[in-house]
Motif scaffolding. Structure first.
Motif, PDB file in Angstrom:
ATOM      1  N   SER A 190      89.883  44.917  98.352  1.00 17.22           N
ATOM      2  CA  SER A 190      90.600  45.191  99.595  1.00 17.22           C
ATOM      3  C   SER A 190      92.093  45.297  99.288  1.00 17.22           C
ATOM      4  N   LEU A 191      92.408  46.223  98.378  1.00 15.95           N
ATOM      5  CA  LEU A 191      93.791  46.437  97.965  1.00 15.95           C
ATOM      6  C   LEU A 191      94.588  47.112  99.075  1.00 15.95           C
ATOM      7  N   GLY A 192      95.897  46.964  99.020  1.00 12.18           N
ATOM      8  CA  GLY A 192      96.758  47.609  99.996  1.00 12.18           C
ATOM      9  C   GLY A 192      96.887  49.098  99.725  1.00 12.18           C
ATOM     10  N   LYS A 225      94.916  52.794  93.211  1.00  8.04           N
ATOM     11  CA  LYS A 225      93.487  52.674  92.950  1.00  8.04           C
ATOM     12  C   LYS A 225      92.687  52.243  94.182  1.00  8.04           C
ATOM     13  N   SER A 226      93.360  52.045  95.301  1.00  3.86           N
ATOM     14  CA  SER A 226      92.691  51.482  96.463  1.00  3.86           C
ATOM     15  C   SER A 226      91.560  52.365  96.995  1.00  3.86           C
ATOM     16  N   ASP A 227      91.756  53.679  97.014  1.00 10.40           N
ATOM     17  CA  ASP A 227      90.724  54.576  97.540  1.00 10.40           C
ATOM     18  C   ASP A 227      89.449  54.523  96.701  1.00 10.40           C
ATOM     19  N   LYS A 232      91.023  46.042 109.446  1.00 12.11           N
ATOM     20  CA  LYS A 232      92.252  46.680 108.983  1.00 12.11           C
ATOM     21  C   LYS A 232      91.893  47.675 107.887  1.00 12.11           C
ATOM     22  N   GLY A 233      92.437  48.876 107.978  1.00 17.74           N
ATOM     23  CA  GLY A 233      92.107  49.850 106.950  1.00 17.74           C
ATOM     24  C   GLY A 233      92.493  51.258 107.347  1.00 17.74           C
ATOM     25  N   ILE A 291      87.890  52.850 104.983  1.00 15.63           N
ATOM     26  CA  ILE A 291      88.299  52.199 103.735  1.00 15.63           C
ATOM     27  C   ILE A 291      89.083  50.936 104.078  1.00 15.63           C
ATOM     28  N   SER A 292      88.579  49.795 103.636  1.00 11.33           N
ATOM     29  CA  SER A 292      89.211  48.515 103.933  1.00 11.33           C
ATOM     30  C   SER A 292      90.550  48.376 103.218  1.00 11.33           C
ATOM     31  N   ARG A 293      91.528  47.751 103.898  1.00 10.58           N
ATOM     32  CA  ARG A 293      92.841  47.484 103.302  1.00 10.58           C
ATOM     33  C   ARG A 293      93.259  46.046 103.635  1.00 10.58           C
TER      34      ARG A 293
END
Length: 207
Positions: free
Chosen positions: A115-117, A122-124, A176-177, A147-149
């Motif tokens: 659950s990177l910002g 690399k978050s996607d 959140k995302g 996509i979770s953030r």
């Protein structure tokens, strides 16, 4: 069959709220009033985050697509084959996910992950996500990717493949995302970058 959760607080939040209430009671028994006050604030915050307001689907023109999420439009990409609308949702937005069109679920793919910002390149690729593909009676395709953030709670859904879906119905939750809505054969885009939109209430496009 998809369950249209009508409780004022989403069922995904009951456990967190229950623990917070138990903590509030325990701190009261221990006469820790200062800490008990903060646990009460926590209860209110969780109830707000997991709120589940009733929204009535409006009378739409033929081909109207409503937003599946609350949030802010941060990008719109158009090419000859499709249009992609990107919406960013925060903890202050209603977290309930809603069906954008009357359709059937062609495919559903959930991938557990980090659950990177959004600042991480690399978050996607690494983050938890839910990808669904919907098809209406005219064979129009709408793809939705959640996509979770920086989330403390997992994305949830109760869809099954080939299920008939009613526009505006609840199908899951993401606190959140980012949500990417890809539309094939879009005739008109009805939102702009920077717009604040609401799930079920905002028409984002026409097919």
């Amino acid at each position: 069959m998809m369950k249209n959760n009508l409780y004022p607080v989403s069922k995904e939040g009951w456990l967190y709220i229950g623990y917070s209430v138990a903590l509030f009671v325990l701190l009261g028994l221990l006469d820790l009033e200062f800490l008990q006050f903060f646990s009460f604030i926590l209860i209110l915050v969780l109830v707000y985050i997991y709120r589940n307001p009733e929204r009535q689907i409006m009378a739409l023109e033929k081909g109207g697509v409503v937003s599946p999420v609350d949030g802010k439009v941060i990008d719109i990409k158009e090419n000859k084959d499709c249009v992609e609308i990107v919406v960013e949702s925060s903890y202050s937005d209603v977290s309930v996910l809603r069906v954008p069109i009357n359709s059937s679920a062609k495919s559903i793919k959930y991938v557990n992950g980090a659950s990177l910002g959004s600042s991480s390149s690399k978050s996607d690729k690494l983050n938890e996500r839910l990808d669904i593909e919907l098809e209406d009676q005219n064979k129009n395709i709408v793809k939705v990717s959640h996509i979770s953030r920086l989330n403390f709670s997992k994305i949830s859904h109760d869809m099954i493949e080939s299920q008939r879906l009613i526009q505006g119905f609840r199908y899951g939750l993401m606190l959140k995302g980012t949500t990417k809505i890809t539309l094939n054969n879009a005739k008109k885009i009805d939102v702009n970058i920077g717009d604040e939109i609401r799930g079920c209430d905002t028409i984002i496009a026409y097919l």
